[in-house]
Design a protein around this motif. Structure first.
Motif, PDB file in Angstrom:
ATOM      1  N   THR A 131      -0.594   6.616   4.117  1.00 21.08           N
ATOM      2  CA  THR A 131      -0.542   7.924   4.757  1.00 21.08           C
ATOM      3  C   THR A 131      -1.143   7.777   6.148  1.00 21.08           C
ATOM      4  O   THR A 131      -1.493   6.682   6.570  1.00 21.08           O
TER       5      THR A 131
ATOM      6  N   ALA B 177      -5.092   7.143   5.294  1.00 25.67           N
ATOM      7  CA  ALA B 177      -5.561   6.346   4.162  1.00 25.67           C
ATOM      8  C   ALA B 177      -4.493   5.359   3.711  1.00 25.67           C
ATOM      9  O   ALA B 177      -3.300   5.659   3.741  1.00 25.67           O
ATOM     10  N   TRP B 178      -5.003   4.178   3.322  1.00 22.99           N
ATOM     11  CA  TRP B 178      -4.155   3.150   2.714  1.00 22.99           C
ATOM     12  C   TRP B 178      -4.652   2.942   1.288  1.00 22.99           C
ATOM     13  O   TRP B 178      -5.788   2.512   1.082  1.00 22.99           O
ATOM     14  N   ASN B 179      -3.805   3.243   0.321  1.00 22.84           N
ATOM     15  CA  ASN B 179      -4.165   3.068  -1.078  1.00 22.84           C
ATOM     16  C   ASN B 179      -3.389   1.894  -1.657  1.00 22.84           C
ATOM     17  O   ASN B 179      -2.154   1.847  -1.562  1.00 22.84           O
ATOM     18  N   TRP B 180      -4.112   0.971  -2.262  1.00 25.64           N
ATOM     19  CA  TRP B 180      -3.499  -0.233  -2.801  1.00 25.64           C
ATOM     20  C   TRP B 180      -2.479   0.120  -3.875  1.00 25.64           C
ATOM     21  O   TRP B 180      -2.740   0.893  -4.784  1.00 25.64           O
ATOM     22  N   ALA B 181      -1.285  -0.476  -3.779  1.00 23.19           N
ATOM     23  CA  ALA B 181      -0.224  -0.193  -4.748  1.00 23.19           C
ATOM     24  C   ALA B 181       0.356  -1.454  -5.355  1.00 23.19           C
ATOM     25  O   ALA B 181       1.144  -1.367  -6.304  1.00 23.19           O
TER      26      ALA B 181
ATOM     27  N   PHE C   7       0.836  -1.206   0.000  1.00 20.31           N
ATOM     28  CA  PHE C   7       0.000   0.000   0.000  1.00 20.31           C
ATOM     29  C   PHE C   7       0.865   1.246   0.000  1.00 20.31           C
ATOM     30  O   PHE C   7       2.021   1.233   0.443  1.00 20.31           O
ATOM     31  N   VAL C   8       0.295   2.325  -0.503  1.00 17.88           N
ATOM     32  CA  VAL C   8       0.835   3.653  -0.279  1.00 17.88           C
ATOM     33  C   VAL C   8       0.141   4.177   0.965  1.00 17.88           C
ATOM     34  O   VAL C   8      -1.062   4.470   0.949  1.00 17.88           O
TER      35      VAL C   8
END
Length: 284
Positions: free
Chosen positions: A37, A40-44, A34-35
């Motif tokens: 922050t 928030a966790w954004n799938w990478a 994930f990316v």
């Protein structure tokens, strides 16, 4: 119930070990996808890994770790073997063995501050070199790459050589005395006995001890954080400090986790290869 009773006794310790070892590893692998922050966790996917492999700073940190750790490990091994030889043979030196272990008893942060004072803040080493007419003025230990790396190597060697020393002395004391006595009766000198008999017999112990110490060196952080902060120009930034900087200064937690996973994987592969080859060649 009686058959399960021993397992129940060790279950709390097993659960505790899994909680502090397995869970952080699994969590780091998961987070590296994930990316991350603060909110928030954004799938990478594997983006962090591919970016990391193309990151010049990552490879520089890996190279720094190999250079600083490799030189430090070689020096520690040579010094520990030398001191253990004399401590094993000489009654006077043997009587001072506890003194050789004292550096290992200090907190790593205290040792780092001590050597920072000696090299940089207090200019103790520079003053000593000037009094010996080796240098004409104060030495800027962080002004060049070799000198900056030297400060970290000296601090690490001073504190952790006793770790190898105590293992090597124990290995020497645990050897079969009859073999040495037979060699001595045949006219062999003590140095020849050590080089041709004791040292080959110590090989498994040396391999394991050096491997353990090498694994520990890959996590070198305290000395870098306190003494150099990775300067000059990132030449002393180790992998641990790189991960710290990415995670807690730049807040790239997913990226830092990916670096941790790659470093752990590389360490396991190298350690397993060294130990396997050493013990396999010892059987031939």
């Amino acid at each position: 119930m009686r058959a399960a009773f021993p397992y129940l006794l060790v279950a709390p310790a097993l659960i505790y070990l899994l909680a502090i070892t397995l869970y952080p590893g699994v969590f780091a692998i998961y987070q590296s996808m994930f990316v991350v922050t603060f909110k928030a966790w954004n799938w990478a996917g594997l983006t962090n890994y591919t970016t990391l492999l193309a990151d010049r700073e990552f490879w520089q940190a890996l190279t720094n770790t190999a250079i600083i750790g490799g030189i430090s490990l070689v020096i520690q091994t040579v010094i520990a073997l030398t001191i253990s030889y004399f401590a094993y043979r000489d009654p006077f030196i043997r009587g001072w063995r506890i003194t050789y272990l004292m550096p290992m008893l200090f907190m790593p942060s205290a040792v780092a501050f001590l050597w920072k004072l000696a090299f940089n803040d207090g200019r103790v080493i520079s003053d000593l070199l000037m009094r010996l007419h080796i240098t004409d003025g104060n030495v800027d230990w962080l002004g060049s790459i070799p000198l900056a790396r030297l400060t970290l190597i000296v601090a690490d060697v001073w504190q952790w050589t006793p770790f190898l020393f105590i293992i090597f002395v124990a290995a020497l004391q645990g050897q079969d005395q009859e073999i040495e006595e037979a060699a001595r009766l045949d006219g062999a000198s003590w140095p020849a006995i050590f080089w041709n008999i004791s040292l080959p017999m110590m090989r498994p112990v040396i391999v394991v001890a050096v491997t353990l110490r090498g694994i520990d060196i890959t996590t070198m952080f305290t000395n870098v954080y306190i003494m150099t902060q990775g300067s000059p120009g990132g030449a002393t930034e180790t992998m641990s400090y790189f991960i710290y900087r990415q995670g807690f200064r730049m807040f790239n937690f997913g990226y830092a986790s990916a670096a941790s996973v790659l470093m752990l994987t590389l360490t396991i592969i190298v350690a397993q290869t060294v130990v396997k080859r050493a013990f396999h060649s010892g059987k031939n």
